[in-house]
Design a protein around this motif. Sequence first.
Motif, PDB file in Angstrom:
ATOM      1  N   GLU A   1      -9.844   3.805  -6.562  1.00 52.35           N
ATOM      2  CA  GLU A   1     -10.177   2.571  -6.807  1.00 52.35           C
ATOM      3  C   GLU A   1     -11.594   2.020  -7.372  1.00 52.35           C
ATOM      4  OE1 GLU A   1     -10.553  -1.470  -3.759  1.00 52.35           O
ATOM      5  OE2 GLU A   1      -9.040   0.003  -3.315  1.00 52.35           O
TER       6      GLU A   1
ATOM      7  N   VAL B   1       2.393   1.859  -3.475  1.00 55.87           N
ATOM      8  CA  VAL B   1       1.359   2.389  -4.286  1.00 55.87           C
ATOM      9  C   VAL B   1       1.020   3.855  -4.284  1.00 55.87           C
ATOM     10  CG1 VAL B   1      -1.105   2.289  -4.920  1.00 55.87           C
ATOM     11  CG2 VAL B   1       0.174   0.169  -4.840  1.00 55.87           C
TER      12      VAL B   1
ATOM     13  N   GLU C   1       0.637  -1.252   0.164  1.00 55.80           N
ATOM     14  CA  GLU C   1       0.064   0.067   0.132  1.00 55.80           C
ATOM     15  C   GLU C   1       0.957   1.462   0.087  1.00 55.80           C
ATOM     16  OE1 GLU C   1      -3.260  -0.272  -0.545  1.00 55.80           O
ATOM     17  OE2 GLU C   1      -2.860  -2.353  -0.567  1.00 55.80           O
TER      18      GLU C   1
ATOM     19  N   ARG D   1      -3.427  -4.572  -6.835  1.00 56.07           N
ATOM     20  CA  ARG D   1      -2.636  -3.285  -7.320  1.00 56.07           C
ATOM     21  C   ARG D   1      -1.743  -3.530  -8.124  1.00 56.07           C
ATOM     22  NH1 ARG D   1      -6.397  -1.166  -4.416  1.00 56.07           N
ATOM     23  NH2 ARG D   1      -6.058  -0.625  -2.181  1.00 56.07           N
TER      24      ARG D   1
END
Length: 213
Positions: free
Chosen positions: A177, A33, A30, A105
């Motif tokens: 998202e 990203v 995370e 991802r």
Amino acid sequence: MTTVSSKPVGARLRADASRNRARILTAAREVIVELGAEAPLDEIARRAGVGNATLYRNFSDRRELLHHVTLSVMTRVLEHAEAELLEPDAFEGLSRFTHAAAEERIGALCPMLSDHIDHDDPELETTRLRLKAVTSELIARAHASGQLRADIGVGDYFLGVTQLTRPVPGTGCLDLEDFVHRLLQVFLDGLRVPTLSVLPGRPASLDDLKRAG
């Protein structure tokens, strides 16, 4: 009266270490990203809820951490693909795999990590080849069922998914998202038979994408 766990101390420690490692990999995914491959390692440790010493006990340096983030994501995507081979409806299986891969991802991480990993690593190469084979099988099943338009190649599919799941520069990619899944569904709807248009050129293969890269 105090209850003593029957689980051996060594087993509990191994379970704790395994959970810490998994938390670090999830947090690293995370943070990378959001902030890129050069994200501060102490921020990754903070998000994982562990100390810096625990992070370095599991991963000696940034390169090793990035390697295992890449392997973890590829392995999870592969598991999704293999699970969808059991789905009786071939196009439904391909669709569910597409959305699951986006959740991991993969489109955001691949370009960020490409320059930081050893592409000749045997474990990564084995996982990559297996993922290529299983995804190709998902697409072949959808073709054989008559649900996926015949002029779509494996390369077309991968190019569409990676482009649609790649973050837009200057945006908070995690905030996008929901929109990514909307666009992926539009993309999947466009792959279905019956077709409404004739595509220019020829279907792209994975070898075409490799040469273009």
